[in-house]
Design a protein around this motif. Structure first.
Motif, mmCIF file in Angstrom:
data_model
loop_
_atom_site.group_PDB
_atom_site.id
_atom_site.type_symbol
_atom_site.label_atom_id
_atom_site.label_comp_id
_atom_site.label_asym_id
_atom_site.label_seq_id
_atom_site.Cartn_x
_atom_site.Cartn_y
_atom_site.Cartn_z
ATOM 1 N N PRO A 48 0.826 -1.215 0.000
ATOM 2 C CA PRO A 48 0.000 0.000 0.000
ATOM 3 C C PRO A 48 0.857 1.261 0.000
ATOM 4 C CG PRO A 48 -0.614 -1.490 1.810
ATOM 5 C CD PRO A 48 0.653 -1.994 1.232
ATOM 6 N N THR A 99 2.768 9.070 8.712
ATOM 7 C CA THR A 99 2.076 8.605 9.912
ATOM 8 C C THR A 99 2.159 9.678 10.981
ATOM 9 O OG1 THR A 99 4.089 7.462 10.539
ATOM 10 C CG2 THR A 99 2.446 6.185 9.352
ATOM 11 N N MET A 155 -6.984 9.151 5.597
ATOM 12 C CA MET A 155 -6.771 7.718 5.767
ATOM 13 C C MET A 155 -7.517 6.871 4.737
ATOM 14 S SD MET A 155 -6.557 6.985 9.816
ATOM 15 C CE MET A 155 -5.033 7.273 10.728
ATOM 16 N N PRO A 183 -5.293 4.734 1.062
ATOM 17 C CA PRO A 183 -4.928 3.356 0.693
ATOM 18 C C PRO A 183 -6.110 2.543 0.137
ATOM 19 C CG PRO A 183 -3.964 3.938 2.812
ATOM 20 C CD PRO A 183 -4.938 5.034 2.464
ATOM 21 N N LEU A 184 -7.311 2.771 0.654
ATOM 22 C CA LEU A 184 -8.487 2.082 0.124
ATOM 23 C C LEU A 184 -8.718 2.482 -1.337
ATOM 24 C CD1 LEU A 184 -10.981 0.280 0.552
ATOM 25 C CD2 LEU A 184 -12.221 2.321 1.272
ATOM 26 N N ARG A 192 -6.417 0.611 -3.660
ATOM 27 C CA ARG A 192 -6.823 -0.778 -3.879
ATOM 28 C C ARG A 192 -8.045 -0.880 -4.796
ATOM 29 N NH1 ARG A 192 -3.941 -5.128 -1.071
ATOM 30 N NH2 ARG A 192 -2.006 -3.975 -1.147
ATOM 31 N N THR A 231 0.130 3.687 14.674
ATOM 32 C CA THR A 231 0.665 4.134 13.399
ATOM 33 C C THR A 231 1.786 3.193 12.976
ATOM 34 O OG1 THR A 231 2.076 5.659 14.585
ATOM 35 C CG2 THR A 231 -0.011 6.528 13.774
ATOM 36 N N GLY A 232 2.556 3.572 12.030
ATOM 37 C CA GLY A 232 3.617 2.696 11.533
ATOM 38 C C GLY A 232 3.244 2.195 10.169
ATOM 39 N N GLU A 233 4.082 1.371 9.636
ATOM 40 C CA GLU A 233 3.919 0.994 8.239
ATOM 41 C C GLU A 233 3.337 -0.388 8.051
ATOM 42 O OE1 GLU A 233 7.569 1.850 6.264
ATOM 43 O OE2 GLU A 233 7.236 3.990 6.453
ATOM 44 N N GLU A 257 -1.514 -7.452 8.878
ATOM 45 C CA GLU A 257 -0.203 -7.850 8.354
ATOM 46 C C GLU A 257 0.709 -8.350 9.464
ATOM 47 O OE1 GLU A 257 1.383 -4.772 5.284
ATOM 48 O OE2 GLU A 257 -0.347 -3.867 6.265
ATOM 49 N N PHE A 266 -15.505 -5.533 3.151
ATOM 50 C CA PHE A 266 -14.190 -5.708 2.538
ATOM 51 C C PHE A 266 -13.507 -6.958 3.108
ATOM 52 C CE2 PHE A 266 -14.775 -1.002 2.503
ATOM 53 C CZ PHE A 266 -14.749 -0.818 1.128
ATOM 54 N N ASP A 316 -13.198 -7.923 -2.337
ATOM 55 C CA ASP A 316 -11.870 -8.460 -2.035
ATOM 56 C C ASP A 316 -10.806 -7.411 -2.353
ATOM 57 O OD1 ASP A 316 -9.481 -9.852 -1.877
ATOM 58 O OD2 ASP A 316 -10.234 -11.609 -2.945
ATOM 59 N N LEU A 317 -10.079 -6.968 -1.338
ATOM 60 C CA LEU A 317 -9.048 -5.943 -1.540
ATOM 61 C C LEU A 317 -7.668 -6.549 -1.774
ATOM 62 C CD1 LEU A 317 -10.088 -3.273 1.116
ATOM 63 C CD2 LEU A 317 -10.442 -3.166 -1.360
ATOM 64 N N ASP A 330 -4.326 -9.046 -1.207
ATOM 65 C CA ASP A 330 -3.565 -9.737 -0.154
ATOM 66 C C ASP A 330 -3.689 -9.004 1.189
ATOM 67 O OD1 ASP A 330 -1.745 -7.608 -0.102
ATOM 68 O OD2 ASP A 330 -0.368 -8.592 -1.490
ATOM 69 N N THR A 352 -1.966 -7.051 2.824
ATOM 70 C CA THR A 352 -1.625 -5.625 2.937
ATOM 71 C C THR A 352 -2.868 -4.743 2.749
ATOM 72 O OG1 THR A 352 -1.023 -5.360 0.600
ATOM 73 C CG2 THR A 352 0.752 -5.990 2.112
ATOM 74 N N GLY A 353 -3.917 -5.291 2.138
ATOM 75 C CA GLY A 353 -5.181 -4.554 2.024
ATOM 76 C C GLY A 353 -5.797 -4.248 3.383
ATOM 77 N N ARG A 377 -4.527 -2.679 5.632
ATOM 78 C CA ARG A 377 -4.241 -1.301 6.027
ATOM 79 C C ARG A 377 -5.388 -0.362 5.631
ATOM 80 N NH1 ARG A 377 1.400 1.188 4.369
ATOM 81 N NH2 ARG A 377 1.932 -1.020 4.500
ATOM 82 N N SER A 378 -5.874 -0.528 4.406
ATOM 83 C CA SER A 378 -7.019 0.265 3.936
ATOM 84 C C SER A 378 -8.197 0.128 4.890
ATOM 85 C CB SER A 378 -7.526 -0.234 2.584
ATOM 86 O OG SER A 378 -6.497 -0.450 1.685
ATOM 87 N N MET A 387 -7.699 1.698 8.428
ATOM 88 C CA MET A 387 -7.686 3.161 8.386
ATOM 89 C C MET A 387 -9.082 3.769 8.265
ATOM 90 S SD MET A 387 -4.326 4.230 6.237
ATOM 91 C CE MET A 387 -2.711 4.324 7.030
ATOM 92 N N LEU A 388 -10.094 2.923 8.101
ATOM 93 C CA LEU A 388 -11.464 3.447 8.049
ATOM 94 C C LEU A 388 -12.011 3.762 9.438
ATOM 95 C CD1 LEU A 388 -12.993 1.141 5.285
ATOM 96 C CD2 LEU A 388 -12.330 3.538 5.083
#
Lengths: 216, 216
Positions: A104, A109, A192, A195-196, A199, B109-111, B116, B152, B180-181, B183, B185-186, B188-189, B192-193
């Motif tokens: 993503p 952050t 935020m 990223p959605l 995708r 926060t963070g990556e 994941e 999602f 389906d978003l 793998d 890593t989706g 994160r999207s 963040m909602l």
């Protein structure tokens, strides 16, 4: 109205072109306003369009649109100048993405959105977060997406949000599509969503989409 | 099916109750399964329900739902045990919110998303992020929200996502509502909602809402 658009990328040019089409006087602001793609744009856009430095753009308008890249926004606004931005409405359409190609995308952050950061750095400017949640073509032409999809707003000034709502209406957003998320801290919710969006854009294969809010 | 739900808060109890209603055998897992609210829940839920430690719950099921608080998830899954979780599908419905009462809520926060992180820590478990974007009552009863709103999914295993899709269908989600978003890593999207959900919940005054994806 006199409206300045800071940033000459695809977002800035799309917004500026639509504003000219709506018969506003538009200055597109750039770090280097002499760049060929900007001169070409100004010639094509006609008599209501011109270009200038960030400071010239900010000075000449009552509404300033921040369409710079999120990572470059603070520098661009500092170059525009606190005094030039004071008393103005700043529509922040940027996303604080440090690497949009990452998957993503890497979002800046921390505990404060870009919208909040701008409001804190420029306390005499009324910041409204808007339109950062859709593609440039949907920003200025919401009819590209069918159905009841929404434009979120966040900002501390009710009056500024009313002004931005008016512009969104001019772009074609219906009144009931505009969802006020409250004060500028609501910008975090909006940023935020990036990223959605990446995708969905990949799975749909285009950017003519948006979110709706369905409720009982 | 035998399904375990880790976490005895409102999310865990709501999911567990609905699974029992759908005639699955459910173990609700907790750090301290002897807590009065859990015993009461088990008595009320009937013969298909029981409670146990995180490890007992993980051991007894082929599908494990992580409904612990995001900040407690990693500890809870470690207590469940890597061996007990190996080979299983883990549905992660948690949000990595360090302070949900903060406004906006403070997200970890963070990556890397929580989804994941779980997948990286438990490589032999197939993690599917799901349902974290709606309130517990909408998770198990999507008809509370009118119109075309979405659930999602994100996860590395196609087979595991098919299994989770089956469960969502049992809950009442229409096939075309499941998006389906890609793998894990989706996730994160999806995580963040959360701040948007908090804002909408406040402005609507209830939690019977959800997002739709409108597209050309």
């Amino acid at each position: 109205m006199r409206i300045s658009v800071l940033g000459s990328g695809i977002v800035g040019r799309t917004l500026a072109a639509r504003l000219v089409e709506l018969r506003h006087r538009v200055v597109i602001g750039s770090r280097d306003p002499g760049q060929p793609h900007i001169s070409r744009w100004v010639r094509a856009a006609g008599e209501l369009a011109r270009s200038g430095t960030y400071a010239e753009a900010a000075r000449s308008a009552s509404i300033v649109v921040n369409a710079t890249a999120g990572t470059a926004t603070v520098d661009a606004l500092r170059a525009a100048g606190e005094a030039e931005l004071a008393g103005k409405v700043l529509i922040d359409v940027a996303n604080p993405v440090s690497d949009p190609a990452a998957d993503p995308p890497l979002m800046r952050t921390g505990e404060r959105s870009l919208g909040e950061e701008i409001q804190a750095l420029f306390p005499h400017t009324r910041v409204v977060k808007a339109l950062n949640t859709v593609s440039p073509s949907v920003m200025v032409n919401p009819k590209r997406v069918p159905g009841g999809h929404v434009a979120f707003l966040a900002g501390d000034s009710r009056q500024a949000k009313t002004m931005v709502t008016g512009l969104l209406r001019e772009f074609g957003w219906p009144a009931d599509a505009i969802v006020d998320l409250g004060d500028i801290t609501g910008a975090r919710s909006m940023e935020m969503l990036f990223p959605l969006r990446q995708r969905l854009s990949r799975s749909l294969g285009h950017t003519n989409f948006n979110l709706g809010v369905l409720h009982a």
